[in-house]
Design a protein around this motif. Structure first.
Motif, PDB file in Angstrom:
ATOM      1  N   CYS A 105       3.391   8.731  -6.249  1.00  0.00           N
ATOM      2  CA  CYS A 105       4.760   9.150  -6.548  1.00  0.00           C
ATOM      3  C   CYS A 105       4.808   9.862  -7.896  1.00  0.00           C
TER       4      CYS A 105
ATOM      5  N   CYS B 149       7.475   5.380  -9.241  1.00  0.00           N
ATOM      6  CA  CYS B 149       8.323   4.249  -8.870  1.00  0.00           C
ATOM      7  C   CYS B 149       7.485   3.003  -8.616  1.00  0.00           C
TER       8      CYS B 149
ATOM      9  N   CYS C 299       8.007  10.425  -1.245  1.00  0.00           N
ATOM     10  CA  CYS C 299       7.503   9.083  -1.533  1.00  0.00           C
ATOM     11  C   CYS C 299       8.106   8.091  -0.542  1.00  0.00           C
TER      12      CYS C 299
ATOM     13  N   CYS D  28      10.624   5.594  -2.696  1.00  0.00           N
ATOM     14  CA  CYS D  28      11.871   6.008  -3.358  1.00  0.00           C
ATOM     15  C   CYS D  28      12.382   7.358  -2.883  1.00  0.00           C
TER      16      CYS D  28
HETATM   17 ZN   LIG Z   1       8.479   6.884  -5.483  1.00  0.00          ZN
END
Ligand SMILES: [Zn+2]
Length: 284
Positions: A136, A140, A170, A173
């Motif tokens: 990511c 995150c 991702c 998130c």
């Molecule tokens: Zn993420």
């Protein structure tokens, strides 16, 4: 290469700090058709209008030009997938087969060709990351994900389709994923780039063979210094002088070999194949 046998003999007579480590860089994959970053036909230059890898290959640049950086990386991914391991990659597999318990590869290359050639996953340390995984860009979590399938590009200027953008989200998130590689404005760490593991390997290395790397980044130079500090040999296989050559100049245990990697590795393999380790470590 008469002294090579003597160096191997000396190494196997030692009871510790006698690992054999190959530090490889872009020069090793050049024969597989992958241009080196810094050569005049380097793909950083050819692939973009920006000339310096130090500008383009940065998180800063990615954060402002996400599509362009992904285009470049997906094109490169396609190039890596089409490339085949060359003679030197294959010789490193044969060398590992002869001395598995002494053997490691530390590579700056992200092309995955050592894995595809057949060296053991646990023996390969990719200090600049790889193109088999993504993570990511918003950090995150610490997760590293497998590279999404079938998103490599044929052409550098191909636009990213909606499907590709979706594959680059991702899973946690929904933010944008990034290549799991080390950019020029980022730092080495253990979790992603194995800085501690490789420094430990260098400490226990009796012979560090440096192939096809100019030593333009810091960790490779530190690995060379570490090996010398703990009494190991550094063999620099390079047709031209570079930062490594300058670093090792005048050091007793540092030896330049002005030959190709194919020639050197084939000789190295031959010595190991003809003299088993017991014979080499025999003090008589
Ligand atoms: Zn993420």
């Amino acid at each position: 290469m008469e002294n090579l046998k003597a160096i191997l003999k000396e190494n196997f007579q030692k009871e510790k700090r006698n690992n054999i480590t190959f530090l490889t860089g872009a020069g090793l994959s050049a024969a597989s058709g992958i241009p080196t970053y810094r050569s005049t036909d380097g793909i950083w230059v050819k692939g973009t209008k920006y000339h310096k890898p130090e500008e383009f290959g940065t998180f800063k640049y990615f954060s402002k030009n996400q599509e362009e950086v992904w285009q470049f990386n997906l094109f490169r991914k396609g190039m890596f997938e089409k490339a085949q391991p060359n003679e030197s990659h294959k010789l490193l597999v044969q060398i590992e087969e002869l001395i598995p318990e002494y053997f490691s590869i530390i590579t700056q290359n992200i092309d995955g060709l050592h894995h595809r050639a057949g060296n053991s996953d646990t023996k390969i340390f990719e200090i600049h990351g790889n193109m088999r995984s993504v993570r990511c860009s918003l950090e995150c979590s610490k997760s590293v994900y497998p590279y999404p399938n079938n998103i490599a590009l044929e052409r550098i200027d191909e636009e990213l389709t909606d499907d590709i953008w979706e594959a680059l989200e991702c899973p946690k998130c929904g933010g944008l994923l990034r290549p799991n590689i080390l950019w020029f404005d980022e730092y080495y760490n253990e979790r992603l780039y194995k800085i501690d593991s490789t420094m430990r390997i260098a400490k226990n290395t009796g012979i560090l063979v440096v192939i096809g790397t100019s030593g333009a980044t810091t960790l490779p130079l530190e690995l060379v210094k570490q090996t010398l500090k703990y009494g190991g040999y550094v063999l620099d296989i390079n047709l031209e002088n570079n930062n490594i050559t300058r670093l090792i100049e005048g050091k007793k245990r540092a030896i330049p070999f002005r030959t190709t990697s194919d020639e050197f590795l084939s000789e190295f393999h031959q010595i190991l194949a003809q003299n088993n380790i017991n014979k080499l470590s025999n003090t008589n």
